[in-house]
Design a protein around this motif. Sequence first.
Motif, PDB file in Angstrom:
ATOM      1  N   PHE A   1       0.831  -1.208   0.000  1.00  0.00           N
ATOM      2  CA  PHE A   1       0.000   0.000   0.000  1.00  0.00           C
ATOM      3  C   PHE A   1       0.867   1.260   0.000  1.00  0.00           C
ATOM      4  O   PHE A   1       0.535   2.248  -0.668  1.00  0.00           O
ATOM      5  CB  PHE A   1      -0.920  -0.012   1.219  1.00  0.00           C
ATOM      6  CG  PHE A   1      -1.898   1.126   1.254  1.00  0.00           C
ATOM      7  CD1 PHE A   1      -2.976   1.170   0.384  1.00  0.00           C
ATOM      8  CD2 PHE A   1      -1.734   2.169   2.155  1.00  0.00           C
ATOM      9  CE1 PHE A   1      -3.880   2.223   0.424  1.00  0.00           C
ATOM     10  CE2 PHE A   1      -2.616   3.223   2.193  1.00  0.00           C
ATOM     11  CZ  PHE A   1      -3.697   3.250   1.326  1.00  0.00           C
ATOM     12  N   ARG A   2       1.980   1.238   0.735  1.00  0.00           N
ATOM     13  CA  ARG A   2       2.892   2.383   0.734  1.00  0.00           C
ATOM     14  C   ARG A   2       3.492   2.610  -0.651  1.00  0.00           C
ATOM     15  O   ARG A   2       3.597   3.743  -1.124  1.00  0.00           O
ATOM     16  CB  ARG A   2       3.998   2.163   1.762  1.00  0.00           C
ATOM     17  CG  ARG A   2       4.947   3.348   1.911  1.00  0.00           C
ATOM     18  CD  ARG A   2       6.086   3.029   2.850  1.00  0.00           C
ATOM     19  NE  ARG A   2       5.645   2.882   4.223  1.00  0.00           N
ATOM     20  CZ  ARG A   2       5.599   1.738   4.876  1.00  0.00           C
ATOM     21  NH1 ARG A   2       5.976   0.612   4.279  1.00  0.00           N
ATOM     22  NH2 ARG A   2       5.199   1.683   6.130  1.00  0.00           N
TER      23      ARG A   2
ATOM     24  N   THR B   1       0.931   4.125  -2.924  1.00  0.00           N
ATOM     25  CA  THR B   1       0.699   5.534  -2.590  1.00  0.00           C
ATOM     26  C   THR B   1       1.804   6.424  -3.142  1.00  0.00           C
ATOM     27  O   THR B   1       1.536   7.517  -3.676  1.00  0.00           O
ATOM     28  CB  THR B   1       0.592   5.701  -1.067  1.00  0.00           C
ATOM     29  OG1 THR B   1      -0.430   4.840  -0.561  1.00  0.00           O
ATOM     30  CG2 THR B   1       0.269   7.138  -0.708  1.00  0.00           C
TER      31      THR B   1
ATOM     32  N   MET C   1       1.426   9.361  -5.903  1.00  0.00           N
ATOM     33  CA  MET C   1       1.918  10.723  -5.667  1.00  0.00           C
ATOM     34  C   MET C   1       2.761  11.207  -6.844  1.00  0.00           C
ATOM     35  O   MET C   1       2.612  12.349  -7.305  1.00  0.00           O
ATOM     36  CB  MET C   1       2.744  10.751  -4.379  1.00  0.00           C
ATOM     37  CG  MET C   1       3.369  12.090  -4.057  1.00  0.00           C
ATOM     38  SD  MET C   1       4.509  11.994  -2.659  1.00  0.00           S
ATOM     39  CE  MET C   1       5.790  10.944  -3.349  1.00  0.00           C
TER      40      MET C   1
ATOM     41  N   VAL D   1      -3.880  11.208  -1.720  1.00  0.00           N
ATOM     42  CA  VAL D   1      -2.479  10.881  -1.444  1.00  0.00           C
ATOM     43  C   VAL D   1      -2.129  11.153   0.020  1.00  0.00           C
ATOM     44  O   VAL D   1      -1.628  10.263   0.736  1.00  0.00           O
ATOM     45  CB  VAL D   1      -1.542  11.671  -2.385  1.00  0.00           C
ATOM     46  CG1 VAL D   1      -0.085  11.424  -2.006  1.00  0.00           C
ATOM     47  CG2 VAL D   1      -1.791  11.254  -3.828  1.00  0.00           C
TER      48      VAL D   1
ATOM     49  N   ALA E   1      -3.831   8.893   2.495  1.00  0.00           N
ATOM     50  CA  ALA E   1      -3.238   7.550   2.454  1.00  0.00           C
ATOM     51  C   ALA E   1      -1.967   7.490   3.286  1.00  0.00           C
ATOM     52  O   ALA E   1      -1.729   6.511   4.018  1.00  0.00           O
ATOM     53  CB  ALA E   1      -2.952   7.150   1.008  1.00  0.00           C
ATOM     54  N   PHE E   2      -1.128   8.533   3.210  1.00  0.00           N
ATOM     55  CA  PHE E   2       0.085   8.559   4.034  1.00  0.00           C
ATOM     56  C   PHE E   2      -0.259   8.646   5.524  1.00  0.00           C
ATOM     57  O   PHE E   2       0.408   8.024   6.361  1.00  0.00           O
ATOM     58  CB  PHE E   2       0.975   9.725   3.631  1.00  0.00           C
ATOM     59  CG  PHE E   2       1.815   9.464   2.419  1.00  0.00           C
ATOM     60  CD1 PHE E   2       2.774   8.459   2.426  1.00  0.00           C
ATOM     61  CD2 PHE E   2       1.657  10.207   1.266  1.00  0.00           C
ATOM     62  CE1 PHE E   2       3.556   8.208   1.316  1.00  0.00           C
ATOM     63  CE2 PHE E   2       2.429   9.957   0.146  1.00  0.00           C
ATOM     64  CZ  PHE E   2       3.384   8.954   0.167  1.00  0.00           C
TER      65      PHE E   2
END
Length: 302
Positions: free
Chosen positions: A75-76, A79, A83, A110, A113-114
């Motif tokens: 997932f990171r 993301t 971005m 974005v 999500a972070f």
Amino acid sequence: AIVLCIRQQQEIPKMDATVVAVASDGDDGDRRRPLLQTGNEILPYPESPSRPQPAGADAKPEQQKPQRVASLDVFRGLTVAMMILVDDAGGAWPGINHAPWFGVTVADFVMPAFLFIIGVSAALVFKKTPNKIATTKKAAFRAIKLFILGVILQGGYIHGRHKLTYGVDLDHIRLLGVLQRIAIGYFLAAISEIWLVNNTSVDSPVSFVKKYFVEWIMAIMISALYIGLVFGLYVPNWEFTVQTSNSTFSNPSNGVGIKTIQCGLRGSLGPPCNAVGFVDRVLLGESHLYKNPVYKRTKVLI
């Protein structure tokens, strides 16, 4: 002279032996003394290159690296890819660029999500904290590093290129960019996870509620405070300065003009008179706010 007498049996790996040491200058048999009693085993050292631990010493357990959560790493990565996509191609495709104000696009997911990633990471990292004070210091140090990095990368206002006054304009530097806000969110999430979570084993829905009860109360209080400020805070009229050019061919001049925004209301969600902007102007100052929003890259047809 040292003489070792070892009695072994063939094809048996165990060595049953009596070791006798003779330490004398001559043939004095009275100086003989046994090193091992009869029947004791002489075991070989293990094959590991490390030296054996002495008797009575506790062997230190090997420190295992914490296991990674594959789903969170994926997932990171997605993301970060999103971005990069919206930053580079947002001007070409308005559908993935930031919404001018109302509405939502891909780019607007974005930063949330972070924030979700750091919240989950904080819950996993600070799940067991034997020393809360040391863990709090570590979380604060990480948040400070991220905040300083955000000021360096997103502070902006580099002036005086190719001149002696080259540097960062502290009068107009952006204090709260994206990384700075993420650092604040990380620190609050870490503090709540370290100090507000009960050490209760979760084996039922009731125990789950008891474990995170204080955190839920804090989240509800913060949300209620935010909603109360957005819809209940009075926003007065405010002014800002703009660069003007009232020059003619015979008299060129550049000046500073002052414009007044008519607000005087509560609960506005528009760009000029919302309570969030009013709080930012009061706490940070207008000169330290972001003056070049990303949505300006997209031409909005009216």
